[in-house]
Design a protein around this motif. Structure first.
Motif, PDB file in Angstrom:
ATOM      1  N   ALA A  33      -6.266 -10.510  -8.373  1.00  0.00           N
ATOM      2  CA  ALA A  33      -5.303  -9.435  -8.627  1.00  0.00           C
ATOM      3  C   ALA A  33      -4.024  -9.978  -9.251  1.00  0.00           C
ATOM      4  O   ALA A  33      -3.407  -9.321 -10.087  1.00  0.00           O
ATOM      5  CB  ALA A  33      -4.989  -8.693  -7.336  1.00  0.00           C
ATOM      6  N   LYS A  34      -3.640 -11.178  -8.855  1.00  0.00           N
ATOM      7  CA  LYS A  34      -2.433 -11.778  -9.428  1.00  0.00           C
ATOM      8  C   LYS A  34      -2.570 -11.997 -10.931  1.00  0.00           C
ATOM      9  O   LYS A  34      -1.581 -12.000 -11.642  1.00  0.00           O
ATOM     10  CB  LYS A  34      -2.110 -13.096  -8.734  1.00  0.00           C
ATOM     11  CG  LYS A  34      -1.424 -12.912  -7.418  1.00  0.00           C
ATOM     12  CD  LYS A  34      -1.046 -14.259  -6.834  1.00  0.00           C
ATOM     13  CE  LYS A  34      -0.111 -14.056  -5.692  1.00  0.00           C
ATOM     14  NZ  LYS A  34       1.207 -14.559  -5.949  1.00  0.00           N
ATOM     15  N   THR A  35      -3.799 -12.177 -11.417  1.00  0.00           N
ATOM     16  CA  THR A  35      -3.987 -12.372 -12.856  1.00  0.00           C
ATOM     17  C   THR A  35      -3.548 -11.144 -13.643  1.00  0.00           C
ATOM     18  O   THR A  35      -3.253 -11.248 -14.818  1.00  0.00           O
ATOM     19  CB  THR A  35      -5.450 -12.715 -13.218  1.00  0.00           C
ATOM     20  OG1 THR A  35      -6.292 -11.594 -12.930  1.00  0.00           O
ATOM     21  CG2 THR A  35      -5.933 -13.945 -12.495  1.00  0.00           C
ATOM     22  N   CYS A  36      -3.529  -9.990 -12.997  1.00  0.00           N
ATOM     23  CA  CYS A  36      -3.061  -8.754 -13.637  1.00  0.00           C
ATOM     24  C   CYS A  36      -1.602  -8.453 -13.300  1.00  0.00           C
ATOM     25  O   CYS A  36      -1.095  -7.402 -13.639  1.00  0.00           O
ATOM     26  CB  CYS A  36      -3.936  -7.582 -13.213  1.00  0.00           C
ATOM     27  SG  CYS A  36      -5.601  -7.671 -13.867  1.00  0.00           S
ATOM     28  N   GLY A  37      -0.962  -9.366 -12.599  1.00  0.00           N
ATOM     29  CA  GLY A  37       0.447  -9.201 -12.279  1.00  0.00           C
ATOM     30  C   GLY A  37       0.726  -8.448 -10.997  1.00  0.00           C
ATOM     31  O   GLY A  37       1.875  -8.123 -10.712  1.00  0.00           O
ATOM     32  N   ALA A  38      -0.287  -8.183 -10.189  1.00  0.00           N
ATOM     33  CA  ALA A  38      -0.093  -7.418  -8.959  1.00  0.00           C
ATOM     34  C   ALA A  38       0.550  -8.258  -7.867  1.00  0.00           C
ATOM     35  O   ALA A  38       0.343  -9.460  -7.801  1.00  0.00           O
ATOM     36  CB  ALA A  38      -1.426  -6.891  -8.453  1.00  0.00           C
ATOM     37  N   ARG A  39       1.307  -7.589  -7.016  1.00  0.00           N
ATOM     38  CA  ARG A  39       1.731  -8.215  -5.768  1.00  0.00           C
ATOM     39  C   ARG A  39       0.544  -8.109  -4.831  1.00  0.00           C
ATOM     40  O   ARG A  39      -0.190  -7.125  -4.858  1.00  0.00           O
ATOM     41  CB  ARG A  39       2.938  -7.492  -5.187  1.00  0.00           C
ATOM     42  CG  ARG A  39       4.187  -7.713  -6.028  1.00  0.00           C
ATOM     43  CD  ARG A  39       5.356  -6.914  -5.509  1.00  0.00           C
ATOM     44  NE  ARG A  39       5.060  -5.497  -5.754  1.00  0.00           N
ATOM     45  CZ  ARG A  39       5.617  -4.501  -5.085  1.00  0.00           C
ATOM     46  NH1 ARG A  39       6.473  -4.733  -4.131  1.00  0.00           N
ATOM     47  NH2 ARG A  39       5.308  -3.254  -5.365  1.00  0.00           N
ATOM     48  N   TRP A  79       2.580  -1.373  -7.471  1.00  0.00           N
ATOM     49  CA  TRP A  79       1.533  -1.312  -6.446  1.00  0.00           C
ATOM     50  C   TRP A  79       1.305  -2.682  -5.835  1.00  0.00           C
ATOM     51  O   TRP A  79       1.711  -3.698  -6.366  1.00  0.00           O
ATOM     52  CB  TRP A  79       0.232  -0.743  -7.013  1.00  0.00           C
ATOM     53  CG  TRP A  79      -0.407  -1.536  -8.122  1.00  0.00           C
ATOM     54  CD1 TRP A  79       0.004  -1.588  -9.416  1.00  0.00           C
ATOM     55  CD2 TRP A  79      -1.543  -2.386  -8.030  1.00  0.00           C
ATOM     56  NE1 TRP A  79      -0.821  -2.415 -10.140  1.00  0.00           N
ATOM     57  CE2 TRP A  79      -1.787  -2.916  -9.308  1.00  0.00           C
ATOM     58  CE3 TRP A  79      -2.392  -2.753  -6.988  1.00  0.00           C
ATOM     59  CZ2 TRP A  79      -2.828  -3.789  -9.572  1.00  0.00           C
ATOM     60  CZ3 TRP A  79      -3.438  -3.613  -7.268  1.00  0.00           C
ATOM     61  CH2 TRP A  79      -3.638  -4.117  -8.550  1.00  0.00           C
ATOM     62  N   VAL A  80       0.651  -2.685  -4.679  1.00  0.00           N
ATOM     63  CA  VAL A  80       0.316  -3.912  -3.953  1.00  0.00           C
ATOM     64  C   VAL A  80      -1.181  -3.895  -3.693  1.00  0.00           C
ATOM     65  O   VAL A  80      -1.729  -2.879  -3.263  1.00  0.00           O
ATOM     66  CB  VAL A  80       1.079  -3.996  -2.612  1.00  0.00           C
ATOM     67  CG1 VAL A  80       0.640  -5.212  -1.811  1.00  0.00           C
ATOM     68  CG2 VAL A  80       2.577  -4.005  -2.849  1.00  0.00           C
ATOM     69  N   HIS A  81      -1.839  -5.008  -3.980  1.00  0.00           N
ATOM     70  CA  HIS A  81      -3.273  -5.113  -3.711  1.00  0.00           C
ATOM     71  C   HIS A  81      -3.481  -5.734  -2.331  1.00  0.00           C
ATOM     72  O   HIS A  81      -2.963  -6.811  -2.052  1.00  0.00           O
ATOM     73  CB  HIS A  81      -3.978  -5.965  -4.763  1.00  0.00           C
ATOM     74  CG  HIS A  81      -5.422  -6.159  -4.467  1.00  0.00           C
ATOM     75  ND1 HIS A  81      -6.341  -5.163  -4.666  1.00  0.00           N
ATOM     76  CD2 HIS A  81      -6.089  -7.204  -3.929  1.00  0.00           C
ATOM     77  CE1 HIS A  81      -7.525  -5.597  -4.293  1.00  0.00           C
ATOM     78  NE2 HIS A  81      -7.396  -6.836  -3.832  1.00  0.00           N
ATOM     79  N   LEU A  82      -4.220  -5.039  -1.462  1.00  0.00           N
ATOM     80  CA  LEU A  82      -4.560  -5.553  -0.144  1.00  0.00           C
ATOM     81  C   LEU A  82      -5.967  -6.118  -0.215  1.00  0.00           C
ATOM     82  O   LEU A  82      -6.881  -5.435  -0.674  1.00  0.00           O
ATOM     83  CB  LEU A  82      -4.530  -4.436   0.899  1.00  0.00           C
ATOM     84  CG  LEU A  82      -3.227  -3.655   1.008  1.00  0.00           C
ATOM     85  CD1 LEU A  82      -3.396  -2.502   1.976  1.00  0.00           C
ATOM     86  CD2 LEU A  82      -2.098  -4.559   1.432  1.00  0.00           C
ATOM     87  N   GLY A  83      -6.153  -7.350   0.215  1.00  0.00           N
ATOM     88  CA  GLY A  83      -7.475  -7.949   0.152  1.00  0.00           C
ATOM     89  C   GLY A  83      -7.756  -8.871   1.324  1.00  0.00           C
ATOM     90  O   GLY A  83      -6.841  -9.424   1.920  1.00  0.00           O
ATOM     91  N   ASP A  84      -9.041  -9.028   1.623  1.00  0.00           N
ATOM     92  CA  ASP A  84      -9.414  -9.908   2.731  1.00  0.00           C
ATOM     93  C   ASP A  84     -10.006 -11.227   2.248  1.00  0.00           C
ATOM     94  O   ASP A  84     -10.415 -12.051   3.048  1.00  0.00           O
ATOM     95  CB  ASP A  84     -10.379  -9.206   3.687  1.00  0.00           C
ATOM     96  CG  ASP A  84     -11.700  -8.848   3.040  1.00  0.00           C
ATOM     97  OD1 ASP A  84     -11.856  -9.040   1.819  1.00  0.00           O
ATOM     98  OD2 ASP A  84     -12.592  -8.366   3.760  1.00  0.00           O
TER      99      ASP A  84
END
Length: 90
Positions: free
Chosen positions: A55-61, A41-46
């Protein structure tokens, strides 16, 4: 946009609340719902600090949607302390 997403996680969801970003809980809930692991999955954030860095701390793109503001800009809605923001700089 809903047809383009498999799931959504909100800070108001029962399995996340009362944790707020940048708490890892919201991203852990996303990992659980994705059933694909961090690469699925990819996390979209503003907010580059509260969203992308957390989110990167959990390994997310991650994808930062608001590239107009510098990443170090103070976010009036952020609950993070200045010390935490400094730790989370990308």
């Amino acid at each position: 946009l809903a047809p383009h997403f498999d799931f959504c996680v909100s800070g108001e969801d029962a399995d996340v609340h009362p944790n707020r970003k940048p708490s890892a809980r919201i991203y852990e809930a996303a990992l659980e719902r994705s059933k694909r692991g961090p690469d699925g999955w990819v996390h979209l954030g503003d907010d580059v600090l509260n969203d992308c860095s957390a989110a990167k701390t959990c390994g997310a793109r991650t994808v930062w949607l608001d590239a107009a503001a510098p990443s170090w800009q103070e976010n009036a809605y952020s609950t993070m302390s200045a010390a935490d923001r400094e730790k989370r700089r990308l």
